[in-house]
Design a protein around this motif. Structure first.
Motif, PDB file in Angstrom:
ATOM      1  N   LEU A 144      36.010 103.361   5.504  1.00 59.52           N
ATOM      2  CA  LEU A 144      35.840 104.714   4.978  1.00 59.52           C
ATOM      3  C   LEU A 144      37.058 105.589   5.232  1.00 59.52           C
ATOM      4  N   TYR A 145      37.826 105.283   6.278  1.00 59.98           N
ATOM      5  CA  TYR A 145      38.997 106.083   6.640  1.00 59.98           C
ATOM      6  C   TYR A 145      40.217 105.464   5.962  1.00 59.98           C
ATOM      7  N   ARG A 146      40.451 105.852   4.707  1.00 58.58           N
ATOM      8  CA  ARG A 146      41.527 105.231   3.942  1.00 58.58           C
ATOM      9  C   ARG A 146      41.915 106.125   2.776  1.00 58.58           C
ATOM     10  N   THR A 147      43.138 105.936   2.293  1.00 55.33           N
ATOM     11  CA  THR A 147      43.641 106.680   1.138  1.00 55.33           C
ATOM     12  C   THR A 147      43.705 105.811  -0.110  1.00 55.33           C
ATOM     13  N   GLU A 148      43.291 104.562   0.008  1.00 58.57           N
ATOM     14  CA  GLU A 148      43.210 103.662  -1.144  1.00 58.57           C
ATOM     15  C   GLU A 148      41.777 103.170  -1.267  1.00 58.57           C
ATOM     16  N   SER A 149      41.212 103.306  -2.447  1.00 59.23           N
ATOM     17  CA  SER A 149      39.803 102.976  -2.623  1.00 59.23           C
ATOM     18  C   SER A 149      39.576 101.472  -2.641  1.00 59.23           C
ATOM     19  N   ARG A 150      38.346 101.098  -2.441  1.00 59.04           N
ATOM     20  CA  ARG A 150      37.956  99.712  -2.673  1.00 59.04           C
ATOM     21  C   ARG A 150      37.954  99.464  -4.186  1.00 59.04           C
ATOM     22  N   PRO A 151      38.273  98.261  -4.628  1.00 60.15           N
ATOM     23  CA  PRO A 151      38.281  97.975  -6.076  1.00 60.15           C
ATOM     24  C   PRO A 151      36.885  98.147  -6.675  1.00 60.15           C
ATOM     25  N   PHE A 152      36.845  98.618  -7.914  1.00 53.93           N
ATOM     26  CA  PHE A 152      35.566  98.767  -8.603  1.00 53.93           C
ATOM     27  C   PHE A 152      35.744  98.445 -10.081  1.00 53.93           C
ATOM     28  N   ALA A 153      34.634  98.131 -10.731  1.00 52.40           N
ATOM     29  CA  ALA A 153      34.669  97.729 -12.135  1.00 52.40           C
ATOM     30  C   ALA A 153      35.056  98.912 -13.020  1.00 52.40           C
ATOM     31  N   PRO A 154      35.730  98.657 -14.136  1.00 55.77           N
ATOM     32  CA  PRO A 154      36.078  99.743 -15.066  1.00 55.77           C
ATOM     33  C   PRO A 154      34.826 100.477 -15.534  1.00 55.77           C
ATOM     34  N   PRO A 155      34.928 101.780 -15.769  1.00 55.79           N
ATOM     35  CA  PRO A 155      33.742 102.567 -16.139  1.00 55.79           C
ATOM     36  C   PRO A 155      33.239 102.230 -17.537  1.00 55.79           C
ATOM     37  N   LYS A 156      31.927 102.188 -17.686  1.00 55.72           N
ATOM     38  CA  LYS A 156      31.335 101.928 -18.993  1.00 55.72           C
ATOM     39  C   LYS A 156      31.534 103.106 -19.935  1.00 55.72           C
ATOM     40  N   GLN A 157      31.580 104.334 -19.363  1.00 58.98           N
ATOM     41  CA  GLN A 157      31.741 105.532 -20.190  1.00 58.98           C
ATOM     42  C   GLN A 157      33.200 105.945 -20.343  1.00 58.98           C
ATOM     43  N   GLY A 158      34.115 105.161 -19.770  1.00 57.00           N
ATOM     44  CA  GLY A 158      35.534 105.378 -20.010  1.00 57.00           C
ATOM     45  C   GLY A 158      36.200 106.440 -19.168  1.00 57.00           C
ATOM     46  N   ARG A 159      35.510 106.966 -18.141  1.00 54.50           N
ATOM     47  CA  ARG A 159      36.113 108.014 -17.321  1.00 54.50           C
ATOM     48  C   ARG A 159      35.804 107.799 -15.847  1.00 54.50           C
ATOM     49  N   VAL A 160      36.793 108.109 -15.025  1.00 52.24           N
ATOM     50  CA  VAL A 160      36.651 108.079 -13.571  1.00 52.24           C
ATOM     51  C   VAL A 160      37.022 109.460 -13.048  1.00 52.24           C
ATOM     52  N   ALA A 161      36.192 110.034 -12.187  1.00 54.35           N
ATOM     53  CA  ALA A 161      36.460 111.352 -11.613  1.00 54.35           C
ATOM     54  C   ALA A 161      36.689 111.213 -10.112  1.00 54.35           C
ATOM     55  N   VAL A 162      37.685 111.946  -9.622  1.00 59.37           N
ATOM     56  CA  VAL A 162      38.017 111.929  -8.198  1.00 59.37           C
ATOM     57  C   VAL A 162      37.973 113.362  -7.686  1.00 59.37           C
TER      58      VAL A 162
END
Length: 313
Positions: free
Chosen positions: A278-296
């Motif tokens: 949890l203490y990191r500046t790089e996320s764990r890999p995740f599947a591409p979004p089905k709706q085409g958008r990622v929010a941070v």
């Protein structure tokens, strides 16, 4: 965002205002004709809590009074923008006041824009205000309780005009706060520097590189040194629908050994391997979004937040 209990999170999130004009009515009439059902009853949208009087001018006056006393603070203790004068703007349009200040020893003029008392500041307001003041102002300071995600990097510099997003403290909703002045009532939180890439397996990986910090005493924008010193936590919605932000990844930073603080707060031992995930500046890999958008969404130590939305093909 304020964590109010073990299972409760309080947040004033960006939202979209539903249209209520003739075009909206035409759409409803077309749907009613298609389904054969009568038009649903229309209700006026409520923009403030019940029982709150319409005191728009009082709210603007209170904000300007506090702004004159408190100034605008960034995330660094000694970097505060103080105003020599703040005068109500006599012209029409979006600008509420004109302010004077010094930047690196030189006199400067700023246009002050105040967002809605109950709601979020949108990109349209920022661009309209920039058009109203671009001929005479050196800076545009937009004060709001929350900002739409679109009010981001594209609006930080509009030509020669520097745009500052000053997030107002929720304490300004209280009458006693109007009289207090001082404190961190107006805070400029820089735009987070974020990248979204694909790994060898085609999965998405988000990296938080830092935060752009505006120094109001010099007018310069610099990158933060250590991300942990400027960011308390950051969240990812790996399949953002454009309306609701769902926390699907959560990461917690913070300097000065937050691991020990967490153990003290929980009064229990914490699995170091779990904490490291949890203490990191790089996320764990995740599947591409089905709706085409990622929010941070990135939150600093004052509780101010900034959000960026990425389109993923």
């Amino acid at each position: 965002m304020r964590v109010t209990g073990p299972f409760t999170v309080e947040s004033l999130s960006p939202h979209r205002v539903l249209p209520t004009d003739a075009e909206d009515t035409a759409i409803l009439e077309a749907l009613a004709a298609e389904t054969g059902e009568p038009l649903p009853p229309r209700h006026k949208l409520r923009t403030k809590p019940d029982g709150v009087p319409d005191s728009g001018s009082d709210f603007v006056t209170a904000v300007l009074d506090n702004l004159a006393k408190a100034g605008v603070q960034n995330t660094k203790k000694k970097e505060r923008l103080t105003f020599a004068t703040i005068r109500p703007w006599p012209g029409q349009g979006t600008v509420a006041a004109e302010a004077t200040y010094e930047e690196a020893g030189q006199p400067r003029r700023a246009a002050i824009v105040i967002g809605p008392e109950y709601g979020t500041v949108g990109q349209e307001l920022v661009r309209a205000a920039a058009r109203d003041c671009r001929d005479w102002a050196d800076a545009l300071i937009v004060c709001g309780f929350a900002f739409d995600p679109q009010v981001g990097e594209t609006t930080m510099n509009l030509g020669r005009l520097t745009v500052l997003k000053a997030r107002m403290s929720q304490e300004l909703h209280a009458a006693d706060a109007y009289k207090a002045g001082g404190g961190n009532l107006f805070v400029v939180f820089g735009e987070p520097d974020i990248t979204l890439d694909r790994d060898a397996a085609g999965l998405c990986v988000v990296r938080l590189l830092g935060v752009d910090i505006f120094d109001p005493t010099t007018g310069e924008v610099r990158s933060s040194g250590r991300v942990q010193d400027d960011v308390a936590c950051w969240f990812i919605d790996t399949d953002y629908d454009g309306d609701s932000f769902f926390v699907r990844h959560a990461y917690f930073l913070g300097g000065k050994d937050p691991f020990e603080k967490l153990k003290a707060a929980l009064k229990a031992d914490v699995d170091q391997d779990a904490w490291a995930s949890l203490y990191r500046t790089e996320s764990r890999p995740f599947a591409p979004p089905k709706q085409g958008r990622v929010a941070v969404k990135v939150i600093n130590h004052y509780g101010d937040e900034a959000m960026r939305v990425f389109k993923v093909a």
